[in-house]
Design a protein around this motif. Structure first.
Motif, short mmCIF file in Angstrom:
data_model
loop_
_atom_site.label_atom_id
_atom_site.label_comp_id
_atom_site.label_asym_id
_atom_site.label_seq_id
_atom_site.Cartn_x
_atom_site.Cartn_y
_atom_site.Cartn_z
N MET A 13 16.43 5.78 -0.20
CA MET A 13 16.06 4.46 -0.69
C MET A 13 14.55 4.24 -0.61
O MET A 13 13.92 3.83 -1.60
CB MET A 13 16.77 3.37 0.11
N PHE A 14 13.95 4.52 0.54
CA PHE A 14 12.51 4.29 0.67
C PHE A 14 11.71 5.31 -0.15
O PHE A 14 10.63 4.99 -0.67
CB PHE A 14 12.09 4.33 2.14
N TYR A 15 12.23 6.52 -0.31
CA TYR A 15 11.56 7.50 -1.16
C TYR A 15 11.53 7.02 -2.61
O TYR A 15 10.54 7.23 -3.32
CB TYR A 15 12.29 8.84 -1.06
N ASN A 16 12.60 6.37 -3.06
CA ASN A 16 12.62 5.83 -4.42
C ASN A 16 11.49 4.82 -4.66
O ASN A 16 11.02 4.66 -5.78
CB ASN A 16 13.96 5.15 -4.70
N LEU A 17 11.09 4.13 -3.61
CA LEU A 17 10.06 3.09 -3.72
C LEU A 17 8.66 3.61 -3.40
O LEU A 17 7.67 2.91 -3.64
CB LEU A 17 10.38 1.95 -2.75
N LEU A 18 8.55 4.81 -2.87
CA LEU A 18 7.28 5.33 -2.39
C LEU A 18 6.28 5.51 -3.54
O LEU A 18 6.61 6.11 -4.57
CB LEU A 18 7.51 6.67 -1.69
N LEU A 19 5.09 4.99 -3.38
CA LEU A 19 4.06 5.12 -4.41
C LEU A 19 3.49 6.54 -4.46
O LEU A 19 3.28 7.09 -5.53
CB LEU A 19 2.93 4.11 -4.14
N ASP A 20 3.22 7.12 -3.31
CA ASP A 20 2.68 8.48 -3.23
C ASP A 20 3.74 9.37 -2.60
O ASP A 20 4.03 9.26 -1.41
CB ASP A 20 1.40 8.48 -2.39
N LYS A 21 4.32 10.23 -3.39
CA LYS A 21 5.41 11.07 -2.90
C LYS A 21 4.92 12.44 -2.43
O LYS A 21 5.70 13.38 -2.30
CB LYS A 21 6.47 11.24 -4.00
N ASP B 268 0.83 -1.21 0.00
CA ASP B 268 0.00 0.00 0.00
C ASP B 268 0.87 1.26 0.00
O ASP B 268 0.41 2.33 -0.41
CB ASP B 268 -0.91 0.02 1.23
N TRP B 269 2.09 1.12 0.45
CA TRP B 269 3.01 2.25 0.56
C TRP B 269 4.09 2.25 -0.52
O TRP B 269 4.41 3.29 -1.09
CB TRP B 269 3.72 2.22 1.93
N LEU B 270 4.66 1.07 -0.74
CA LEU B 270 5.86 0.97 -1.58
C LEU B 270 5.58 0.17 -2.85
O LEU B 270 4.70 -0.69 -2.88
CB LEU B 270 7.00 0.29 -0.79
N ASN B 271 6.36 0.46 -3.87
CA ASN B 271 6.22 -0.21 -5.16
C ASN B 271 6.83 -1.61 -5.07
O ASN B 271 8.05 -1.77 -5.20
CB ASN B 271 6.90 0.61 -6.25
N ALA B 272 5.98 -2.59 -4.87
CA ALA B 272 6.46 -3.97 -4.74
C ALA B 272 6.28 -4.76 -6.02
O ALA B 272 6.81 -5.88 -6.12
CB ALA B 272 5.73 -4.67 -3.59
N SER B 273 5.56 -4.24 -7.00
CA SER B 273 5.26 -5.02 -8.21
C SER B 273 6.17 -4.67 -9.38
O SER B 273 6.58 -5.55 -10.14
CB SER B 273 3.80 -4.81 -8.61
N ASP B 274 6.50 -3.39 -9.55
CA ASP B 274 7.38 -2.97 -10.64
C ASP B 274 8.81 -2.98 -10.12
O ASP B 274 9.17 -2.19 -9.26
CB ASP B 274 6.99 -1.56 -11.11
N HIS B 275 9.63 -3.88 -10.65
CA HIS B 275 10.95 -4.07 -10.08
C HIS B 275 11.96 -3.09 -10.68
O HIS B 275 12.78 -3.43 -11.53
CB HIS B 275 11.38 -5.53 -10.24
N VAL B 276 11.86 -1.87 -10.18
CA VAL B 276 12.77 -0.80 -10.58
C VAL B 276 14.10 -0.96 -9.84
O VAL B 276 14.21 -1.72 -8.87
CB VAL B 276 12.16 0.58 -10.25
N ALA B 277 15.10 -0.23 -10.28
CA ALA B 277 16.37 -0.16 -9.54
C ALA B 277 16.20 0.90 -8.46
O ALA B 277 16.19 2.09 -8.75
CB ALA B 277 17.51 0.20 -10.48
N TYR B 278 16.06 0.46 -7.22
CA TYR B 278 15.80 1.42 -6.14
C TYR B 278 17.06 1.77 -5.36
O TYR B 278 17.02 2.62 -4.47
CB TYR B 278 14.71 0.89 -5.21
N LEU B 279 18.18 1.12 -5.67
CA LEU B 279 19.46 1.45 -5.06
C LEU B 279 20.51 1.61 -6.15
O LEU B 279 20.38 1.05 -7.24
CB LEU B 279 19.90 0.35 -4.09
N HIS B 280 21.57 2.33 -5.82
CA HIS B 280 22.65 2.57 -6.77
C HIS B 280 23.97 2.55 -6.01
O HIS B 280 24.02 2.67 -4.79
CB HIS B 280 22.46 3.91 -7.47
#
Length: 353
Positions: A169-177, A134-146
């Protein structure tokens, strides 16, 4: 019925014969071949190869033992941890594939071995059940770390993760920014800093707390307790569970967070038999990556990654044998995938930019 002999001639691949009108009604045609020396017929031989499969305490592999399989066949082994255990490492012909739910030997052309070890801890719970999705993008496997952006091509897996890096890191995954309801401002988070927006947004939504009324200490290494507390705030609450760690007091502020993350299968504590969590120890970038992947139900397709090492992004300070190697590959390479059944395991289908 008495067989009738007729004369015939060859015409290419056919035979031609003549009978009197009305005097022949064929049911079966037979002929006698000239005598030839007996020639033994040797059936084609099938080559077989052996696969030996073993499992340690805490689970099973099926099929197990040593069995023979025909050359060219595909043979799949299924790995199942017992309750209260999770997969530790799968080793195929001496190569570590870390955590897998199954492994297939394709087009068999040699003998093989496969072994699996297990460690105490629960398999990670689906992010749909924990509320993380509900909070984080768990379905689209983006590169969330570098890795570090200094041209060193390093990731720093054993470096402590800073509070600013956790926020990013968590902001990169956040669905609603979008900003939340809390009015938060930290004197030590300057405008223009790469982490300024992530800290403001996550603090305004109650995910991050400062270290004081007006301080955040962005460059301080984050502790394991602090990291788990932040992670659990993305969930739907702390589930019932038992505190199994000798260094987590019942009255500690982080006690419920640690118990909840353990129940969700996000953390296991130190695997040295000490039953310690290390709440005041700093969490490394490698460890934080592993925990975050468990939160998201992201699990690198290690077989695919090893076959495409020339394509996946890797780092000079992260050798293949490092405990976090595949977790970092998962987190730093955007990819398409298919879910393996209803499990957390993935079949990668390709990389994305």
């Amino acid at each position: 019925m008495t067989p009738e002999k007729v004369e015939f001639s060859r015409d290419g691949s056919s035979i031609v014969f003549h009978v009197d009108k009305g005097g022949f009604s064929p049911f079966v045609l037979t002929w006698e071949a000239p005598d030839e020396p007996d020639t033994p017929v040797t059936p084609p031989s099938t080559r077989y190869y052996e696969i030996t499969a073993t499992a340690g305490e805490g689970g099973s592999i099926s099929p197990s033992g040593t069995h023979s399989y025909a050359a060219g066949s595909d043979v799949t082994f299924t790995i199942t941890p017992d309750e209260g255990w999770t997969v530790g490492d799968v080793t195929v012909d001496g190569v570590s594939y870390r955590q897998l739910g199954s492994y297939t030997f394709e087009d068999l052309d040699d003998d093989h071995t496969i072994s699996v070890t297990f460690m105490r801890g629960s398999d990670p719970t689906s992010p749909d059940e924990t509320g993380v999705s509900d909070w984080l993008n768990a379905s689209d496997h983006v590169a969330y770390l570098h890795g570090y952006g200094d041209g060193s091509f390093t990731f720093g897996p054993e470096n402590p993760m800073t509070r600013a890096e956790v926020a990013q890191m968590f902001y990169n995954l956040l669905l609603d920014k979008g900003m939340g309801d809390r009015d938060v401002a930290f004197e030590d988070v300057p405008e223009g800093a790469y982490y300024a927006e992530p800290v403001r947004v996550l603090a305004s939504r109650g995910i991050l707390n400062g270290t004081g009324p007006e301080t955040f200490e962005p460059n301080r290494a984050i502790t394991r307790a602090e990291f788990v507390a932040i992670a659990m705030r993305f969930s739907n609450g702390a589930p019932d569970g038992e505190n199994t760690f000798v260094d987590v007091p019942e009255d500690a502020w982080y006690r419920d967070y640690v118990v909840g993350a353990t129940s969700f299968g996000w953390i296991y504590g130190y695997q040295d038999g000490s039953h310690r969590f290390g709440p005041d120890d700093t969490i490394t970038r490698g460890q934080a990556t592993m925990v975050t992947n468990r939160m998201l139900w992201r699990s690198c397709d290690t077989a695919w990654a090893l076959e495409h090492l020339d394509q996946v992004k890797t780092f000079v300070d992260l050798p293949q044998g490092h405990y976090a190697f595949f977790d970092v590959v998962e987190a730093t390479n955007a990819h398409d995938y298919e879910r393996v059944g209803g499990t957390r395991y993935e079949d990668w289908t390709g990389l994305r930019e």
